[in-house]
Each structure stands twice: as structure tokens, then as C-alpha cells.
Design an enzyme around this catalytic site. Structure first.
Site, PDB file in Angstrom:
ATOM      1  N   THR A  45      -4.730  -1.511   0.925  1.00  0.00           N
ATOM      2  CA  THR A  45      -5.273  -0.287   1.479  1.00  0.00           C
ATOM      3  C   THR A  45      -4.758   0.906   0.704  1.00  0.00           C
ATOM      4  OG1 THR A  45      -5.792   0.820   3.571  1.00  0.00           O
ATOM      5  CG2 THR A  45      -3.483   0.265   3.194  1.00  0.00           C
ATOM      6  N   CYS A  50      -3.470   8.916   6.790  1.00  0.00           N
ATOM      7  CA  CYS A  50      -3.474   7.769   7.690  1.00  0.00           C
ATOM      8  C   CYS A  50      -2.170   6.986   7.568  1.00  0.00           C
ATOM      9  CB  CYS A  50      -4.642   6.846   7.374  1.00  0.00           C
ATOM     10  SG  CYS A  50      -6.266   7.501   7.794  1.00  0.00           S
ATOM     11  N   HIS A  67      -5.025   0.232   9.759  1.00  0.00           N
ATOM     12  CA  HIS A  67      -5.130   1.491   9.012  1.00  0.00           C
ATOM     13  C   HIS A  67      -5.730   2.487   9.988  1.00  0.00           C
ATOM     14  CE1 HIS A  67      -6.613   3.621   5.071  1.00  0.00           C
ATOM     15  NE2 HIS A  67      -6.465   4.497   6.053  1.00  0.00           N
TER      16      HIS A  67
END
Length: 206
Positions: A45, A50, A67
Site C-alpha cells: 500500500t 491514511c 488502509h
């Protein structure tokens, strides 16, 4: 365990591909998604504001990644976390529930967390990244789940490679951005969250 692999996504399904560098199957986790597996693979990711939690059962050798972002709540800037924490709670509990369905035990879980950088322009005060980082730490302390590593805050996005069967994590800071993909993706995700209601209670498996 009922099957060799268990997966899921809060919004959409993670993209699967073969990672030539690591020589194994990979899944790309985008904002709002999660993935849990007992398969020897890598979860990837890219994080700006985030946060991703990488959760590993040390006995069963399974793991997963989420996430997520807490949606901004402009009507109460003095309390940026509490009004939107249910979104972070949902993201954490849905991944933990999936691992427990696969046979994991809460006392065997360990967590590594990443992200929370201040990359969204205009959010310097009460940074949404800081709110995300604060939330995940408070959530894990409240739930009594072991936090064994973290790389949070700062101003640079991160690319995270997580190996769920071993708990190994590789993190690369992205110090130069040649486009606005991360910022645009997270801004769109924040807008989507503010127009979406997380419905219903979440059942925790014991």
C-alpha cells in the site's frame, strides 16, 4: 481454518498481481480496503495521511492489512477524532474479525502501524494524518492489542510492503512526488467518507 485464504474489502476488492521483485503473489491495498490471508504473499500500500495497520497472529502465522482514514468533521474542529472514530474502529474491527474467523486469537495478535503524514494541503491545523495516528494508538491501547512497531506522522508518503505470514514489513519513504496521485486519491476518499454512513453495529468474535 475453513479455507486456505480469506480476503475482503471495505470498498472494492484489492488488485492482485505477481510481484517480480519479491517473486510472489501480491495484493495492492487502496484506501478503504483490507485483506487477510494465510498465504505466503506480500500486501502493498501507499500511504499519505491514511494509516495502515498490519496485524499478525504470531502462533497461527496469518495476517492482514487495512488502509483507512478518519473523515474530516469541519463542524467541530476542536474534537477531530471522536466524531469520526467509528470509521477507524470499523476498519480495525472488520480486519480483526476476519482474522479471528480464520482461527486467530486476540492474545496472539501483534500490530505494526504506518502512515499519518501531513500531505493533504490545507489540513495543517488539526492535521487529518495526526488524527489518524492518534486514533490507531488509542484504539490499540483500549483493546489491549500489542503494538510492536510504528512509523507515523512526518510529511512524506510511505510505501509499505507487508508479509502477512511472518509479520515482516518494509517501508520506503517517498520523498519526491512527481504527480498528485496520492493527494488526489486521499482527498477523494475523505469526501466519499463524509457522504457515507457506516451502518450497524460490528459483532466482535471472542
Amino acid at each position: 481454518m475453513t479455507s486456505a485464504q480469506q480476503t475482503g474489502a471495505v470498498s472494492g476488492s484489492p488488485t492482485r498481481y505477481f510481484d517480480r521483485h519479491f517473486g510472489c503473489e501480491a495484493a495492492k491495498i487502496l484506501p478503504g480496503e483490507y485483506f487477510a490471508t494465510d498465504k505466503s504473499m506480500v500486501l502493498v500500500t501507499v500511504l499519505g495521511s491514511c494509516v495502515a495497520a498490519c496485524i499478525h497472529d504470531t502462533k497461527l502465522k496469518i495476517g492482514g492489512m487495512n488502509h483507512f482514514m478518519l473523515p474530516r468533521r469541519e463542524q467541530d474542529p476542536s474534537n477531530p477524532v471522536s466524531l469520526s472514530a467509528r470509521y477507524g474502529t470499523y476498519a480495525m474491527e472488520i480486519l480483526i474479525n476476519q482474522l479471528i474467523k480464520m482461527g486467530a486469537r486476540r492474545e496472539n495478535l501483534e500490530v505494526k502501524v504506518f502512515g499519518g503524514a501531513n500531505v493533504l494541503r490545507g489540513f495543517t491545523l488539526n492535521s487529518i494524518g495526526e488524527s489518524n495516528a492518534t486514533f490507531v494508538g488509542e484504539y490499540l491501547r483500549y483493546e489491549g492489542i500489542r503494538l510492536v512497531a510504528e512509523d507515523l506522522l512526518g510529511t512524506h508518503p510511505r510505501k509499505v510492503y507487508y508479509f502477512p505470514t511472518t509479520g515482516r514489513v518494509l517501508v520506503k519513504k517517498i520523498r519526491e512526488l512527481h504527480n498528485h496521485t496520492i493527494v488526489e486519491r486521499e482527498s477523494e476518499y475523505d469526501m466519499r467518507l463524509r457522504n457515507t454512513i457506516v451502518g450497524g453495529d460490528i459483532e466482535m468474535f471472542k
